[in-house]
Write an enzyme that holds these catalytic residues in place. Structure first.
Site, mmCIF file in Angstrom:
data_model
loop_
_atom_site.group_PDB
_atom_site.id
_atom_site.type_symbol
_atom_site.label_atom_id
_atom_site.label_comp_id
_atom_site.label_asym_id
_atom_site.label_seq_id
_atom_site.Cartn_x
_atom_site.Cartn_y
_atom_site.Cartn_z
ATOM 1 N N TRP A 54 0.817 -1.220 0.000
ATOM 2 C CA TRP A 54 0.000 0.000 0.000
ATOM 3 C C TRP A 54 0.851 1.270 0.000
ATOM 4 O O TRP A 54 1.841 1.356 0.715
ATOM 5 C CB TRP A 54 -0.876 -0.004 1.250
ATOM 6 C CG TRP A 54 -1.527 1.313 1.531
ATOM 7 C CD1 TRP A 54 -1.011 2.353 2.276
ATOM 8 C CD2 TRP A 54 -2.800 1.758 1.069
ATOM 9 N NE1 TRP A 54 -1.884 3.411 2.295
ATOM 10 C CE2 TRP A 54 -3.005 3.070 1.573
ATOM 11 C CE3 TRP A 54 -3.797 1.182 0.283
ATOM 12 C CZ2 TRP A 54 -4.154 3.805 1.314
ATOM 13 C CZ3 TRP A 54 -4.950 1.920 0.022
ATOM 14 C CH2 TRP A 54 -5.125 3.220 0.538
ATOM 15 N N ASN A 56 0.177 5.710 0.136
ATOM 16 C CA ASN A 56 -0.634 6.922 -0.062
ATOM 17 C C ASN A 56 0.290 8.134 -0.173
ATOM 18 O O ASN A 56 1.203 8.069 -1.016
ATOM 19 C CB ASN A 56 -1.825 7.047 0.912
ATOM 20 C CG ASN A 56 -1.543 7.062 2.382
ATOM 21 O OD1 ASN A 56 -1.191 6.044 2.949
ATOM 22 N ND2 ASN A 56 -1.714 8.188 3.030
ATOM 23 N N ASP A 57 0.088 9.184 0.562
ATOM 24 C CA ASP A 57 0.733 10.479 0.284
ATOM 25 C C ASP A 57 2.239 10.443 -0.019
ATOM 26 O O ASP A 57 2.986 9.763 0.681
ATOM 27 C CB ASP A 57 0.615 11.403 1.498
ATOM 28 C CG ASP A 57 -0.752 11.459 2.103
ATOM 29 O OD1 ASP A 57 -1.668 10.823 1.587
ATOM 30 O OD2 ASP A 57 -0.906 12.150 3.122
ATOM 31 N N TRP A 81 -4.286 0.292 3.985
ATOM 32 C CA TRP A 81 -3.666 1.277 4.868
ATOM 33 C C TRP A 81 -3.364 0.664 6.245
ATOM 34 O O TRP A 81 -4.175 -0.089 6.779
ATOM 35 C CB TRP A 81 -4.614 2.470 5.014
ATOM 36 C CG TRP A 81 -4.047 3.616 5.779
ATOM 37 C CD1 TRP A 81 -3.342 4.648 5.267
ATOM 38 C CD2 TRP A 81 -4.144 3.848 7.182
ATOM 39 N NE1 TRP A 81 -2.981 5.519 6.278
ATOM 40 C CE2 TRP A 81 -3.460 5.042 7.463
ATOM 41 C CE3 TRP A 81 -4.733 3.157 8.249
ATOM 42 C CZ2 TRP A 81 -3.354 5.579 8.748
ATOM 43 C CZ3 TRP A 81 -4.628 3.687 9.530
ATOM 44 C CH2 TRP A 81 -3.944 4.884 9.772
ATOM 45 N N PHE A 115 3.120 9.569 10.148
ATOM 46 C CA PHE A 115 2.214 10.181 9.169
ATOM 47 C C PHE A 115 2.974 11.175 8.281
ATOM 48 O O PHE A 115 4.174 11.325 8.364
ATOM 49 C CB PHE A 115 1.059 10.869 9.913
ATOM 50 C CG PHE A 115 -0.140 9.975 10.143
ATOM 51 C CD1 PHE A 115 -0.015 8.598 10.125
ATOM 52 C CD2 PHE A 115 -1.399 10.520 10.380
ATOM 53 C CE1 PHE A 115 -1.122 7.763 10.340
ATOM 54 C CE2 PHE A 115 -2.507 9.709 10.584
ATOM 55 C CZ PHE A 115 -2.376 8.335 10.570
ATOM 56 N N SER A 116 2.208 11.901 7.466
ATOM 57 C CA SER A 116 2.822 12.735 6.426
ATOM 58 C C SER A 116 3.638 13.897 6.979
ATOM 59 O O SER A 116 3.390 14.385 8.079
ATOM 60 C CB SER A 116 1.743 13.257 5.488
ATOM 61 O OG SER A 116 1.305 12.164 4.712
ATOM 62 N N ARG A 186 -1.952 17.746 11.950
ATOM 63 C CA ARG A 186 -0.974 16.963 11.186
ATOM 64 C C ARG A 186 -0.435 17.604 9.897
ATOM 65 O O ARG A 186 -0.846 18.649 9.485
ATOM 66 C CB ARG A 186 -1.549 15.583 10.857
ATOM 67 C CG ARG A 186 -2.834 15.581 10.061
ATOM 68 C CD ARG A 186 -3.252 14.106 9.824
ATOM 69 N NE ARG A 186 -4.502 14.011 9.107
ATOM 70 C CZ ARG A 186 -5.684 13.879 9.688
ATOM 71 N NH1 ARG A 186 -5.786 13.825 11.007
ATOM 72 N NH2 ARG A 186 -6.783 13.800 8.955
ATOM 73 N N ASP A 187 0.485 16.838 9.320
ATOM 74 C CA ASP A 187 1.043 17.065 7.978
ATOM 75 C C ASP A 187 1.902 18.327 7.875
ATOM 76 O O ASP A 187 1.681 19.180 6.995
ATOM 77 C CB ASP A 187 -0.079 17.083 6.918
ATOM 78 C CG ASP A 187 -0.945 15.835 6.969
ATOM 79 O OD1 ASP A 187 -0.474 14.820 7.512
ATOM 80 O OD2 ASP A 187 -2.097 15.870 6.484
ATOM 81 N N GLU A 239 -6.134 18.718 4.786
ATOM 82 C CA GLU A 239 -4.935 17.937 5.070
ATOM 83 C C GLU A 239 -3.772 18.445 4.207
ATOM 84 O O GLU A 239 -3.972 19.197 3.242
ATOM 85 C CB GLU A 239 -5.178 16.445 4.765
ATOM 86 C CG GLU A 239 -6.266 15.815 5.629
ATOM 87 C CD GLU A 239 -6.448 14.318 5.400
ATOM 88 O OE1 GLU A 239 -6.540 13.588 6.394
ATOM 89 O OE2 GLU A 239 -6.518 13.879 4.240
HETATM 90 C C1 FRU Z 1 -3.784 12.321 3.739
HETATM 91 C C2 FRU Z 1 -3.551 11.693 5.113
HETATM 92 C C3 FRU Z 1 -2.725 12.630 5.976
HETATM 93 C C4 FRU Z 1 -2.085 11.704 6.940
HETATM 94 C C5 FRU Z 1 -1.834 10.481 6.107
HETATM 95 C C6 FRU Z 1 -1.951 9.188 6.853
HETATM 96 O O1 FRU Z 1 -4.045 11.400 2.739
HETATM 97 O O2 FRU Z 1 -4.791 11.396 5.721
HETATM 98 O O3 FRU Z 1 -3.492 13.659 6.577
HETATM 99 O O4 FRU Z 1 -0.918 12.229 7.485
HETATM 100 O O5 FRU Z 1 -2.783 10.506 5.063
HETATM 101 O O6 FRU Z 1 -1.557 8.104 6.087
#
Ligand code: FRU
Length: 522
Positions: A54, A56-57, A81, A115-116, A186-187, A239
Site C-alpha cells: 500500500w 498513499n501520500d 492502509w 504520518f505525512s 498533522r502534515d 490535510e
Molecule cells: C492524507 C492523510 C494525511 C495523513 C496520512 C496518513 O491522505 O490522511 O493527513 O498524514 O494521510 O496516512
C-alpha cells in the site's frame, strides 16, 4: 465496439500527413497486451509505484546532491492502509526511480505511526544534527499515537535526521517538537523563508479547517506565527498543506504565494477528496488571501490527485509537485496487485493572470519528453462523424497533444483505451464550456460503487481553440487543458486488449489543427 466497425466515417483530410520518428531504444512499452486476469498488467511505466504493498501520500520531497527524494506513506505489511511508515525512492530525472530501504518505520511498541510530513536540507546546520560541511537532512512529520490510552493518543509533530543522504534516520530524542494535545493536528510542511531568516511550517487542524503557520530558527523550537481559516471549501477536511512561492506571469520580481490544501473534491455531492488552493502574500508571519474568502479554487477536477506537495530546495527553481493518484473514497479497493496506489507525474506549477483572476497552471515536467519513442502526427483534419478511428495507432502508454478549433459540433473529443465494449472519453461540451474525462465504461469499474464517474471542469476556448496534453500510462489518464489551467486525473482499469483510439464529434464538425501521438517507453 461492434458499432465502430459499421460507423460511417466522415473524414476530410486537408493536409493529412503522418510523420513517423523512430527512436533507437528497444523496449517499447506500447501495445503490450498481457493476460486479462493478471493484475500486474496495470503496472505503470513512467509513474512511480512501489514494488509491492500500500502507498498513499508523497512525503519529504526534497532535492539533495543530484537526487530528487520521494518518501511516501507506506504499509510494509500489506495492500491496505496501516502500520504507516515512510518508504523511500529517488530519481535523478523524474523518469526512472530507484527504490531504497524504508526510511522511518512505525514504532509499533508505543503505537506510533509515521504520518505525512516534509524533509529539508539543513544547509547551515541550524539544528546541530550534522555539520556545516556536511549538512543533515531533517524530516518533520506527524507522529500518530493510536494507543488505547487516551492520555497518550493524538497527533503531534516530530523530527528525525539523517547524515547519510536520507538512508538511515535517527528520531530526535526530545520529540515531540510541537504538541497541542489534539486528536487531529498533522502534515507539517516546512521550507526556508529567506527574507525572515527562519524555517516556516504550514500544518493543519483538519477538522477545524485551519492552517497554522509556525516559525523556527533551528527546526526544534517552534513558535506560532499566524493562523489561516474561514476561507475556501470547508466541506470535508483539510490535510497536507504546502505554501509555495511562484513568479506571477513569469516575472521573478513579482512573486505571490500559493497555499495548497488537500480537502474535498469539486463534486459536492460526495465524500471524494480533492485539492484546492489559495493565492496570496506571505510576509514571514501571515498569509493574506488575495481572493474573497468565499472563493474556492480547485487544483484538480479528477478524482485521483491528492496530498500533493512540492519538492523542497530544487536548485533549478522549478516548483514541482507530486500527488497521490487515488482517492480515499475507494483507494483500498482498486484492482492492482501486488501494489496498491501510485503517484501522479511530477508537475511544474506556474502562476498566471487570467480574466477571472490569478490561477495556478500545471504541466508535466519536461523530462518526460525523454520517453517519446515514435510519433504519429496528423494535421488539419475535419471530424464530422460520430466516430473516426485513428488508424494504425494503438497503445496504453501514450502522450497525446491535440488542438481543436471549434466549429459547429456540440461536443467533441478523443477516446482512449478503447476496446470491444470499453472506452475512456476525453471530451468537450461546447454549450456548457466543460472539459471532461468519462470513465464510466473504462473497464473494471464495479470494484466499488463510487468509482465509475464523469469528471468535468470549466474551460473557456482561447481564440476558438481547445488544447489538451494527455498522458496515458496503463491504468491512468491525466489531462492538462489549455496549457495546464485545468488538470483532470483519472485511474482506469481497462481490459488488456483495450488500446484503441478514436476521435469523435457530435451534431456537427470540429477541426483538428494538429494531433501528435507519441508512443512512450523507457
Ligand atoms: C492524507 C492523510 C494525511 C495523513 C496520512 C496518513 O491522505 O490522511 O493527513 O498524514 O494521510 O496516512
Amino acid at each position: 465496439m461492434i458499432k465502430l466497425l459499421f460507423a460511417f466515417v466522415f473524414l476530410t483530410c486537408f493536409a493529412c500527413h503522418q510523420q513517423e520518428k523512430t527512436n533507437t531504444a528497444s523496449n517499447l512499452a506500447v501495445g503490450t497486451a498481457t493476460t486479462q486476469n493478471d493484475p500486474t498488467r496495470f503496472r505503470p511505466i513512467f509513474h512511480f509505484s512501489p514494488p509491492k504493498n500500500w502507498v498513499n501520500d508523497p512525503n519529504g520531497l526534497v532535492y539533495h546532491q543530484g537526487n530528487y527524494h520521494l518518501f511516501y506513506q507506506y504499509n510494509p505489511y500489506g495492500t491496505k492502509w496501516g502500520h504507516m511508515t515512510w518508504a523511500h525512492a529517488t530519481t535523478k530525472d523524474f523518469v526512472s526511480w530507484e527504490n531504497l530501504p524504508a526510511a522511518i518505520p512505525e514504532n509499533e511498541q508505543d503505537s506510533i505511526m509515521i504520518f505525512s510530513g516534509s524533509v529539508v536540507v539543513d544547509t547551515e546546520n541550524s539544528s546541530g544534527f550534522g555539520t556545516k560541511e556536511k549538512p543533515p537532512l531533517v524530516a518533520i512529520y506527524t507522529a500518530f499515537n493510536h494507543s488505547a490510552d487516551a492520555q497518550k493518543a493524538g497527533q503531534s509533530q516530530h523530527i528525525a535526521y539523517s547524515n547519510d543522504g536520507g538512508i538511515a534516520w535517527v528520531k530526535y530524542e526530545k520529540n515531540p517538537i510541537l504538541d497541542l494535545k489534539k486528536k487531529d493536528f498533522r502534515d507539517p510542511n516546512v521550507f526556508w523563508h529567506a527574507p525572515s531568516k527562519q524555517w516556516v511550517m504550514a500544518v493543519v487542524l483538519p477538522l477545524e479547517f485551519k492552517c497554522l503557520f509556525y516559525g523556527s530558527k533551528n527546526l526544534k523550537e517552534w513558535k506560532l506565527l499566524s493562523e489561516f481559516a474561514d476561507a475556501g471549501n470547508k466541506r470535508l477536511i483539510w490535510e497536507c498543506p504546502a505554501l509555495v512561492e511562484l513568479a506571477l506571469d513569469g516575472d521573478e520580481k513579482n512573486k505571490k504565494w500559493a497555499l495548497l490544501i488537500s480537502s474535498a473534491h469539486p463534486d459536492s455531492t460526495s465524500k471524494y477528496v480533492g485539492m484546492q488552493y489559495f493565492v496570496g502574500d506571505f510576509d514571514g508571519k501571515t498569509f493574506k488571501n488575495l481572493h474573497k474568502p468565499s472563493t474556492t479554487l480547485w487544483l484538480e477536477y479528477g478524482k485521483d490527485f491528492y496530498a500533493a506537495i512540492p519538492w523542497n530546495q530544487n536548485p533549478d527553481g522549478r516548483k514541482i509537485i507530486l500527488g497521490w493518484m487515488n482517492n480515499w473514497a475507494y483507494a483500498d479497493t482498486i484492482p492492482t496487485s501486488p501494489w496498491r496506489g501510485q503517484m501522479s507525474v511530477p508537475r511544474t506549477m506556474a502562476l498566471k493572470t487570467y480574466a477571472e483572476g490569478i490561477r495556478i497552471t500545471q504541466q508535466p515536467v519536461k523530462e518526460l519528453e525523454k520517453l517519446r519513442k515514435k510519433l504519429h502526427h496528423f494535421e488539419n483534419m475535419e471530424i464530422g462523424s460520430p466516430f473516426d478511428l485513428i488508424k494504425g495507432v494503438r497503445g496504453n502508454v501514450l502522450e497525446i497533444e491535440i488542438e481543436f478549433e471549434i466549429q459547429d459540433a456540440k461536443e467533441f473529443g478523443i477516446k482512449v483505451a478503447q476496446g470491444k465494449a470499453e472506452e475512456t472519453i476525453i471530451g468537450y461540451e461546447v454549450g456548457s464550456q466543460q472539459v471532461y474525462i468519462d470513465r464510466r465504461k473504462s473497464g473494471m469499474v464495479d470494484f466499488k460503487n463510487n468509482f465509475a464517474s464523469k469528471d468535468s471542469a470549466p474551460l473557456r476556448a482561447e481564440n476558438g481553440k481547445i488544447k489538451w496534453k494527455i498522458l496515458l500510462d496503463k491504468c491512468s489518464v491525466e489531462v492538462f487543458a489549455n496549457d495546464g489551467i485545468v488538470a483532470i486525473t483519472s485511474l482506469i482499469f481497462p481490459s488488456a486488449g483495450s488500446q484503441g483510439l478514436s476521435l469523435f464529434a457530435k451534431e456537427g464538425k470540429v477541426k483538428i489543427k494538429h494531433l501528435m501521438i507519441w508512443e512512450l517507453g523507457k
